[in-house]
Design an enzyme around this catalytic site. Structure first.
Site, PDB file in Angstrom:
ATOM      1  N   GLU A 131      20.905 -53.634  71.975  1.00  0.00           N
ATOM      2  CA  GLU A 131      20.507 -52.229  72.848  1.00  0.00           C
ATOM      3  C   GLU A 131      19.126 -51.971  72.523  1.00  0.00           C
ATOM      4  OE1 GLU A 131      24.541 -50.093  71.569  1.00  0.00           O
ATOM      5  OE2 GLU A 131      22.937 -49.365  70.727  1.00  0.00           O
ATOM      6  N   CYS A 140      12.300 -48.525  71.834  1.00  0.00           N
ATOM      7  CA  CYS A 140      12.865 -49.140  70.693  1.00  0.00           C
ATOM      8  C   CYS A 140      13.404 -50.470  71.008  1.00  0.00           C
ATOM      9  CB  CYS A 140      13.673 -48.168  70.107  1.00  0.00           C
ATOM     10  SG  CYS A 140      14.252 -48.667  68.238  1.00  0.00           S
ATOM     11  N   CYS A 174      21.646 -57.956  61.060  1.00  0.00           N
ATOM     12  CA  CYS A 174      20.464 -57.997  60.064  1.00  0.00           C
ATOM     13  C   CYS A 174      21.183 -58.346  58.829  1.00  0.00           C
ATOM     14  CB  CYS A 174      20.053 -56.544  59.782  1.00  0.00           C
ATOM     15  SG  CYS A 174      18.611 -56.553  58.704  1.00  0.00           S
ATOM     16  N   CYS A 201      21.019 -52.893  54.303  1.00  0.00           N
ATOM     17  CA  CYS A 201      20.662 -51.494  53.821  1.00  0.00           C
ATOM     18  C   CYS A 201      22.139 -50.585  53.866  1.00  0.00           C
ATOM     19  CB  CYS A 201      19.802 -50.846  54.430  1.00  0.00           C
ATOM     20  SG  CYS A 201      18.159 -51.986  54.315  1.00  0.00           S
ATOM     21  N   CYS A 250      22.643 -48.188  57.186  1.00  0.00           N
ATOM     22  CA  CYS A 250      22.328 -48.743  58.281  1.00  0.00           C
ATOM     23  C   CYS A 250      23.657 -49.596  59.081  1.00  0.00           C
ATOM     24  CB  CYS A 250      21.186 -49.664  58.305  1.00  0.00           C
ATOM     25  SG  CYS A 250      20.787 -50.497  59.788  1.00  0.00           S
ATOM     26  N   CYS A 297      18.642 -43.342  66.259  1.00  0.00           N
ATOM     27  CA  CYS A 297      18.022 -44.057  65.172  1.00  0.00           C
ATOM     28  C   CYS A 297      19.348 -44.619  64.364  1.00  0.00           C
ATOM     29  CB  CYS A 297      17.146 -43.282  64.230  1.00  0.00           C
ATOM     30  SG  CYS A 297      16.016 -44.576  63.466  1.00  0.00           S
TER      31      CYS A 297
HETATM   32  N1  SAH Z   1      14.734 -53.519  59.936  1.00  0.00           N
HETATM   33  C1  SAH Z   1      13.422 -52.763  60.091  1.00  0.00           C
HETATM   34  C2  SAH Z   1      13.748 -52.052  61.511  1.00  0.00           C
HETATM   35  C3  SAH Z   1      14.798 -51.508  62.083  1.00  0.00           C
HETATM   36  S1  SAH Z   1      15.717 -50.145  61.477  1.00  0.00           S
HETATM   37  C4  SAH Z   1      13.675 -51.708  59.069  1.00  0.00           C
HETATM   38  O1  SAH Z   1      14.430 -51.612  58.267  1.00  0.00           O
HETATM   39  O2  SAH Z   1      12.629 -50.978  59.061  1.00  0.00           O
HETATM   40  C5  SAH Z   1      14.603 -48.840  62.041  1.00  0.00           C
HETATM   41  C6  SAH Z   1      14.680 -47.550  60.948  1.00  0.00           C
HETATM   42  O3  SAH Z   1      15.697 -47.102  61.181  1.00  0.00           O
HETATM   43  C7  SAH Z   1      14.337 -47.846  59.853  1.00  0.00           C
HETATM   44  O4  SAH Z   1      13.283 -47.148  59.020  1.00  0.00           O
HETATM   45  C8  SAH Z   1      15.728 -47.701  59.076  1.00  0.00           C
HETATM   46  O5  SAH Z   1      15.655 -47.505  57.796  1.00  0.00           O
HETATM   47  C9  SAH Z   1      16.141 -46.395  59.923  1.00  0.00           C
HETATM   48  N2  SAH Z   1      17.570 -46.408  59.960  1.00  0.00           N
HETATM   49  C10 SAH Z   1      18.603 -47.113  59.877  1.00  0.00           C
HETATM   50  N3  SAH Z   1      19.776 -46.697  59.938  1.00  0.00           N
HETATM   51  C11 SAH Z   1      19.638 -45.303  59.773  1.00  0.00           C
HETATM   52  C12 SAH Z   1      20.524 -44.211  60.111  1.00  0.00           C
HETATM   53  N4  SAH Z   1      21.730 -44.472  59.843  1.00  0.00           N
HETATM   54  N5  SAH Z   1      20.039 -42.943  59.942  1.00  0.00           N
HETATM   55  C13 SAH Z   1      18.644 -42.954  60.096  1.00  0.00           C
HETATM   56  N6  SAH Z   1      17.684 -43.770  60.119  1.00  0.00           N
HETATM   57  C14 SAH Z   1      18.149 -45.191  59.676  1.00  0.00           C
HETATM   58 FE1  SF4 Z   2      18.021 -54.515  58.445  1.00  0.00          FE
HETATM   59 FE2  SF4 Z   2      18.863 -51.924  58.943  1.00  0.00          FE
HETATM   60 FE3  SF4 Z   2      18.106 -52.425  56.493  1.00  0.00          FE
HETATM   61 FE4  SF4 Z   2      16.538 -52.266  58.827  1.00  0.00          FE
HETATM   62  S1  SF4 Z   2      17.490 -50.736  57.736  1.00  0.00           S
HETATM   63  S2  SF4 Z   2      16.363 -53.947  57.302  1.00  0.00           S
HETATM   64  S3  SF4 Z   2      18.032 -53.018  60.106  1.00  0.00           S
HETATM   65  S4  SF4 Z   2      19.921 -53.313  57.461  1.00  0.00           S
END
Ligand code: SAH
Ligand code: SF4
Length: 370
Positions: A96, A109, A116, A120, A123, A345
């Site tokens: 996406e 974006c 991934c 995290c 996420c 996000c």
């Molecule tokens: N992997 C990279 C880039 C993609 S995530 C990273 O982690 O930075 C982009 C941003 O969205 C990151 O700051 C991530 O922590 C945030 N993010 C991911 N899941 C989220 C959620 N459920 N709610 C709010 N922010 C989130």
């Molecule tokens: Fe991967 Fe999501 Fe963590 Fe970014 S926030 S490093 S996309 S698991």
């Protein structure tokens, strides 16, 4: 393997690689300039469109090369103007890409991986595991498709895509070479001409790759911190056990120290109710970042079905912001956009299969009601 699969895809090649490609064909290097403009500024995907090249050269290119971008399976506009594409990559994987208009600005974006591996806890991409890296063509292909949606393109201040953030699916620093090639194309004047300040790589903190990045580029850098201490960050970002906060902030400082001009890091902080949203967390964060020139971007957690976390109240988020502001930081709250199309996000990916089914319905509806 079919003949088509053996062709070289020129879409993801930055200038130097295209020049080498033309040299390998016994052609002049300046052909790279022409082809870059055709592909990225005019959206060409067919060598026969390239009328400033001889018929013989076009025929030769047709034999050995191609311009192949992602296939759009879904294209939707949110009520607030946010636009989302679901693009099918090679092997049938969906990705996406979201365009968020905001006044003069249009921020795209972009995803770097399918899934991934870093998992995290907050996420949705991480929850689905890792499938594969995107190729450079697939990364820049997202920009190419989005830009083609606004053709004819005229250079100028009102261009639809002014900023790119590598904040879609995936950890860009774990797909280093392809992401660097794609970002070079974003910044290339013959392609998208986006300034290095407006191309932002967001990372959860792959420390050695931050140092490598500093050697090859000077894009803007966003650090997904999310916690003011290791104990808490270990729970949210498992990678922290390998590269703890002190090492991450040191690498961030090194990155910015190398830049010829003063520029600030962006610190991303997803605010999660009952986890990291208390005023004492904000005070600890203010203390932690004292020596790092930065702006702080607070992202209220976006819920998704597999997660037990909750978004804090706006009041709690504002309180958190106020503590940082009082400590002298520029801290902004990222407003959630595109909620109605799951483009917010952290919602990127979701139930891709469901969506694909939905998109087929959508396409059918479109066909019935053109
Ligand atoms: N992997 C990279 C880039 C993609 S995530 C990273 O982690 O930075 C982009 C941003 O969205 C990151 O700051 C991530 O922590 C945030 N993010 C991911 N899941 C989220 C959620 N459920 N709610 C709010 N922010 C989130
Ligand atoms: Fe991967 Fe999501 Fe963590 Fe970014 S926030 S490093 S996309 S698991």
């Amino acid at each position: 393997m079919t003949a088509a699969a053996e062709k070289t895809n020129l879409l993801g090649m930055p200038k130097a690689k295209l020049e080498a490609f033309f040299e390998s064909l016994g052609e002049k290097r300046f052909r790279a300039t022409q082809v870059l403009q055709w592909i990225h500024q005019r959206g060409a995907d067919d060598f026969d469109q390239m009328t400033n090249m001889s018929k013989a050269l076009r025929e030769k290119l047709n034999e050995v090369a191609e311009i192949r971008g992602p296939e759009v399976v879904y294209d939707e506009m949110s009520n607030d103007g946010t636009r989302k594409w679901v693009m099918r990559m090679d092997n049938g994987n969906n990705v996406e890409t979201v365009l968020i208009p905001d006044g003069e600005r249009g921020t795209l974006c972009v995803s770097s991986q399918i899934g991934c591996s870093l998992d995290c806890t907050f996420c949705s991409t991480g929850k689905r595991g890792f499938n594969r890296n995107l190729t450079a063509a697939e990364v820049i292909g997202q920009v190419w498709v989005a830009r083609k949606a606004f053709m004819p393109f005229e250079p100028g201040p009102d261009r639809p895509i002014t900023n790119v953030v590598m904040m879609g699916m995936g950890e860009p620093l774990l797909n280093f070479d392809n992401v660097v090639d794609a970002m070079n194309l974003m910044m290339e004047d013959l392609a998208y001409g986006i300034s290095k300040r407006r191309v932002t790589l967001s990372t959860s903190g792959v420390v050695p790759a931050i140092d490598r990045l500093a050697e090859v580029t000077d894009v803007s850098l966003a650090i997904s911190l999310h916690a003011p201490n290791d104990e808490l960050r270990n729970k949210l970002v498992p990678l922290n056990k390998k590269y703890p906060i002190a090492e991450l902030l040191a690498a961030t400082k090194r990155y910015f120290a190398r830049l010829p001009e003063k520029r600030k890091a962006t610190i991303e902080y997803t605010v999660i109710e009952g986890m990291n949203d208390q005023p004492e967390h904000a005070r600890e964060l203010a203390e932690l970042l004292r020596d790092l020139p930065c702006k702080i971007n607070l992202i209220p957690f976006n819920p998704f079905p597999e997660s037990d976390f909750r978004r804090p109240s706006m009041n709690a988020t504002r309180r958190f912001q106020a503590v940082l502001n009082e400590a002298g930081y520029v801290a902004t709250i990222r407003t959630t956009r595109g909620d109605d199309i799951d483009a917010a996000c952290g919602q990127l990916v979701g139930k891709v299969e469901d969506r694909t089914r939905r998109s087929q319905r959508y396409i059918q509806v479109q066909q019935v009601n053109p």
